[in-house]
Design a protein around this motif. Structure first.
Motif, PDB file in Angstrom:
ATOM      1  N   ASN A  42       0.833  -1.209   0.000  1.00 54.47           N
ATOM      2  CA  ASN A  42       0.000   0.000   0.000  1.00 54.47           C
ATOM      3  C   ASN A  42       0.868   1.260   0.000  1.00 54.47           C
ATOM      4  OD1 ASN A  42      -3.155   0.625   1.737  1.00 54.47           O
ATOM      5  ND2 ASN A  42      -2.135   1.805   0.168  1.00 54.47           N
ATOM      6  N   ALA A  43       2.031   1.175   0.668  1.00 59.57           N
ATOM      7  CA  ALA A  43       2.898   2.346   0.787  1.00 59.57           C
ATOM      8  C   ALA A  43       3.713   2.607  -0.473  1.00 59.57           C
ATOM      9  CB  ALA A  43       3.832   2.183   1.986  1.00 59.57           C
ATOM     10  N   VAL A  44       4.232   1.560  -1.114  1.00 56.76           N
ATOM     11  CA  VAL A  44       5.185   1.769  -2.218  1.00 56.76           C
ATOM     12  C   VAL A  44       4.700   1.225  -3.553  1.00 56.76           C
ATOM     13  CG1 VAL A  44       7.086   1.697  -0.566  1.00 56.76           C
ATOM     14  CG2 VAL A  44       6.472  -0.389  -1.810  1.00 56.76           C
ATOM     15  N   GLY A  45       3.534   0.584  -3.568  1.00 58.30           N
ATOM     16  CA  GLY A  45       3.062  -0.035  -4.805  1.00 58.30           C
ATOM     17  C   GLY A  45       2.839   0.948  -5.934  1.00 58.30           C
ATOM     18  N   GLY A  46       2.327   2.137  -5.608  1.00 53.00           N
ATOM     19  CA  GLY A  46       2.085   3.130  -6.647  1.00 53.00           C
ATOM     20  C   GLY A  46       3.361   3.554  -7.345  1.00 53.00           C
ATOM     21  N   GLY A  47       4.434   3.728  -6.580  1.00 51.48           N
ATOM     22  CA  GLY A  47       5.703   4.114  -7.172  1.00 51.48           C
ATOM     23  C   GLY A  47       6.266   3.024  -8.076  1.00 51.48           C
ATOM     24  N   ILE A  48       6.076   1.766  -7.694  1.00 53.90           N
ATOM     25  CA  ILE A  48       6.553   0.660  -8.525  1.00 53.90           C
ATOM     26  C   ILE A  48       5.791   0.604  -9.841  1.00 53.90           C
ATOM     27  CG2 ILE A  48       6.707  -1.851  -8.684  1.00 53.90           C
ATOM     28  CD1 ILE A  48       7.244  -1.910  -5.687  1.00 53.90           C
ATOM     29  N   LEU A  49       4.458   0.705  -9.774  1.00 50.02           N
ATOM     30  CA  LEU A  49       3.661   0.702 -10.994  1.00 50.02           C
ATOM     31  C   LEU A  49       4.028   1.870 -11.897  1.00 50.02           C
ATOM     32  CD1 LEU A  49       0.094  -0.234  -9.676  1.00 50.02           C
ATOM     33  CD2 LEU A  49       1.680  -1.677 -10.963  1.00 50.02           C
ATOM     34  N   ARG A  50       4.239   3.039 -11.316  1.00 50.74           N
ATOM     35  CA  ARG A  50       4.613   4.223 -12.098  1.00 50.74           C
ATOM     36  C   ARG A  50       5.929   3.983 -12.836  1.00 50.74           C
ATOM     37  NH1 ARG A  50       6.712   8.123  -8.185  1.00 50.74           N
ATOM     38  NH2 ARG A  50       8.507   6.758  -8.487  1.00 50.74           N
ATOM     39  N   ASP A  51       6.922   3.431 -12.132  1.00 51.72           N
ATOM     40  CA  ASP A  51       8.220   3.207 -12.753  1.00 51.72           C
ATOM     41  C   ASP A  51       8.136   2.163 -13.867  1.00 51.72           C
ATOM     42  OD1 ASP A  51       9.383   5.049 -11.090  1.00 51.72           O
ATOM     43  OD2 ASP A  51      10.099   3.582  -9.634  1.00 51.72           O
ATOM     44  N   VAL A  52       7.331   1.132 -13.655  1.00 50.72           N
ATOM     45  CA  VAL A  52       7.169   0.103 -14.689  1.00 50.72           C
ATOM     46  C   VAL A  52       6.530   0.701 -15.937  1.00 50.72           C
ATOM     47  CG1 VAL A  52       5.924  -2.009 -15.291  1.00 50.72           C
ATOM     48  CG2 VAL A  52       7.103  -1.846 -13.090  1.00 50.72           C
ATOM     49  N   LEU A  53       5.490   1.500 -15.761  1.00 48.10           N
ATOM     50  CA  LEU A  53       4.826   2.118 -16.905  1.00 48.10           C
ATOM     51  C   LEU A  53       5.761   3.068 -17.648  1.00 48.10           C
ATOM     52  CD1 LEU A  53       1.260   2.882 -15.497  1.00 48.10           C
ATOM     53  CD2 LEU A  53       1.889   1.158 -17.189  1.00 48.10           C
ATOM     54  N   MET A  54       6.649   3.710 -16.901  1.00 47.14           N
ATOM     55  CA  MET A  54       7.580   4.655 -17.525  1.00 47.14           C
ATOM     56  C   MET A  54       8.863   3.970 -17.997  1.00 47.14           C
ATOM     57  SD  MET A  54       7.058   7.956 -15.013  1.00 47.14           S
ATOM     58  CE  MET A  54       7.910   9.076 -16.125  1.00 47.14           C
ATOM     59  N   ARG A  55       8.885   2.633 -17.937  1.00 47.70           N
ATOM     60  CA  ARG A  55      10.005   1.829 -18.420  1.00 47.70           C
ATOM     61  C   ARG A  55      11.299   2.193 -17.699  1.00 47.70           C
ATOM     62  NH1 ARG A  55       9.834   1.742 -24.880  1.00 47.70           N
ATOM     63  NH2 ARG A  55      11.340   0.058 -24.484  1.00 47.70           N
ATOM     64  N   ARG A  56      11.179   2.387 -16.377  1.00 46.95           N
ATOM     65  CA  ARG A  56      12.345   2.622 -15.540  1.00 46.95           C
ATOM     66  C   ARG A  56      12.458   1.480 -14.543  1.00 46.95           C
ATOM     67  NH1 ARG A  56      11.745   8.601 -13.099  1.00 46.95           N
ATOM     68  NH2 ARG A  56      10.427   7.389 -11.694  1.00 46.95           N
ATOM     69  N   GLU A  57      13.669   1.187 -14.111  1.00 40.63           N
ATOM     70  CA  GLU A  57      13.829   0.232 -13.026  1.00 40.63           C
ATOM     71  C   GLU A  57      13.206   0.827 -11.764  1.00 40.63           C
ATOM     72  OE1 GLU A  57      17.708  -2.299 -13.150  1.00 40.63           O
ATOM     73  OE2 GLU A  57      18.226  -0.286 -13.808  1.00 40.63           O
ATOM     74  N   PRO A  58      12.348   0.088 -11.085  1.00 37.91           N
ATOM     75  CA  PRO A  58      11.732   0.631  -9.874  1.00 37.91           C
ATOM     76  C   PRO A  58      12.775   1.079  -8.851  1.00 37.91           C
ATOM     77  CG  PRO A  58      10.599  -1.362 -10.554  1.00 37.91           C
ATOM     78  CD  PRO A  58      11.828  -1.240 -11.419  1.00 37.91           C
ATOM     79  N   ASN A  59      12.528   2.214  -8.237  1.00 37.42           N
ATOM     80  CA  ASN A  59      13.446   2.727  -7.216  1.00 37.42           C
ATOM     81  C   ASN A  59      13.673   1.717  -6.104  1.00 37.42           C
ATOM     82  OD1 ASN A  59      13.758   5.111  -8.559  1.00 37.42           O
ATOM     83  ND2 ASN A  59      12.312   6.258  -7.297  1.00 37.42           N
ATOM     84  N   MET A  60      12.659   0.860  -5.869  1.00 38.07           N
ATOM     85  CA  MET A  60      12.759  -0.125  -4.802  1.00 38.07           C
ATOM     86  C   MET A  60      13.924  -1.084  -5.024  1.00 38.07           C
ATOM     87  SD  MET A  60       9.748  -2.663  -3.473  1.00 38.07           S
ATOM     88  CE  MET A  60       9.965  -3.701  -2.027  1.00 38.07           C
ATOM     89  N   PHE A  61      14.314  -1.274  -6.294  1.00 41.31           N
ATOM     90  CA  PHE A  61      15.389  -2.220  -6.600  1.00 41.31           C
ATOM     91  C   PHE A  61      16.770  -1.585  -6.552  1.00 41.31           C
ATOM     92  CE2 PHE A  61      12.192  -4.446  -9.626  1.00 41.31           C
ATOM     93  CZ  PHE A  61      11.490  -4.912  -8.530  1.00 41.31           C
ATOM     94  N   LEU A  62      16.844  -0.277  -6.485  1.00 39.37           N
ATOM     95  CA  LEU A  62      18.103   0.439  -6.648  1.00 39.37           C
ATOM     96  C   LEU A  62      18.528   1.131  -5.360  1.00 39.37           C
ATOM     97  CD1 LEU A  62      17.301   2.090 -10.094  1.00 39.37           C
ATOM     98  CD2 LEU A  62      18.692   0.053  -9.687  1.00 39.37           C
ATOM     99  N   PRO A  63      19.824   1.419  -5.218  1.00 36.88           N
ATOM    100  CA  PRO A  63      20.268   2.218  -4.069  1.00 36.88           C
ATOM    101  C   PRO A  63      19.532   3.549  -4.046  1.00 36.88           C
ATOM    102  CG  PRO A  63      22.142   1.279  -5.229  1.00 36.88           C
ATOM    103  CD  PRO A  63      20.934   1.018  -6.091  1.00 36.88           C
ATOM    104  N   GLY A  64      19.152   3.996  -2.880  1.00 33.01           N
ATOM    105  CA  GLY A  64      18.388   5.238  -2.800  1.00 33.01           C
ATOM    106  C   GLY A  64      18.203   5.691  -1.373  1.00 33.01           C
ATOM    107  N   THR A  65      17.204   6.526  -1.150  1.00 35.37           N
ATOM    108  CA  THR A  65      17.027   7.177   0.147  1.00 35.37           C
ATOM    109  C   THR A  65      16.121   6.395   1.093  1.00 35.37           C
ATOM    110  OG1 THR A  65      15.306   8.543  -0.876  1.00 35.37           O
ATOM    111  CG2 THR A  65      17.508   9.492  -0.687  1.00 35.37           C
ATOM    112  N   LEU A  66      16.167   5.088   1.028  1.00 31.79           N
ATOM    113  CA  LEU A  66      15.598   4.212   2.061  1.00 31.79           C
ATOM    114  C   LEU A  66      14.083   4.238   2.147  1.00 31.79           C
ATOM    115  CD1 LEU A  66      18.100   5.039   4.964  1.00 31.79           C
ATOM    116  CD2 LEU A  66      18.331   3.317   3.176  1.00 31.79           C
TER     117      LEU A  66
END
Length: 220
Positions: free
Chosen positions: A134-158
């Motif tokens: 519920n917290a991060v699903g929207g960001g994952i779907l957005r990244d997939v639609l925009m053909r980007r690797e989801p931020n969840m898979f990459l180094p980032g701001t936690l």
């Protein structure tokens, strides 16, 4: 446990509007047409709820289509970007505002998902999973639609790490400490909010595994 606890709908609506605004602005910056901007705004703001309701809870139509408020707010956010996106993009305080919204919404949406999962009688690991989605699903779907690797898979701001820690903290308070659900919810939201702001402010970032740092890919 207080089964009647719910996050204020106005709180939820406010986060939905601002996340839709952020998604619409991102789509506009990518040069998308109006349907693309609308789609990115939609999944950014309610994608996590769609995954929660459609995959895990399955208690009828998703919340976003049961209440006209969500779709109306998303449409208003897109219209605002279409009419004044250039001015909005130049606002100096916009990045700070979006950072605060992200920090609040991350904890709030995690708690909303876990509360609904508890009411549905899911197992404790299931409660944590639903809260995280519920917290991060929207960001994952957005990244997939925009053909980007989801931020969840990459180094980032936690972001995802903090959401998971918040979900575990919530379950610990409810099951082990036995505190009222309302108290557990606001402690969780506050903790995620403060830690997320600290991560943004001081640049706390996750890193690749030491043995696999040969990649030159820059973290998101």
């Amino acid at each position: 446990m207080d089964p009647s606890f719910e996050i204020s709908p106005y709180f939820d609506y406010g986060a939905t509007f601002l996340w839709a605004l952020s998604g619409a602005l991102l789509g506009a910056r990518k040069g998308y047409a109006i349907p693309g901007i609308l789609t990115i705004a939609f999944v950014s703001s309610v994608g996590g709820g769609l995954l929660r309701d459609g995959l895990f809870l399955q208690n009828g139509p998703p919340m976003v289509v049961r209440s006209p408020g969500y779709l109306g707010l998303i449409a208003a956010a897109v219209l605002l970007i279409l009419l004044g996106g250039g001015r909005i993009q130049r606002l100096r305080f916009l990045p700070h505002l979006m950072g605060v919204v992200d920090a609040i919404g991350l904890g709030a949406y995690a708690v909303v998902g876990m509360t609904l999962a508890l009411k549905a009688g899911l197992s404790l690991p299931g409660v944590v999973l639903v809260g995280l989605v519920n917290a991060v699903g929207g960001g994952i779907l957005r990244d997939v639609l925009m053909r980007r690797e989801p931020n969840m898979f990459l180094p980032g701001t936690l972001e995802e790490v903090l959401a998971l820690l918040g979900c575990l903290l919530f379950v610990l308070q409810v099951t082990v400490l036995g505190w009222p659900l309302r108290v557990c919810a606001w402690i969780t939201i506050t903790m995620i909010f403060l830690l997320r702001l600290a991560a943004i402010r001081y640049g706390f970032r996750s890193k690749p595994l030491p043995a696999f740092r040969t990649s030159t890919r820059a973290p998101h």
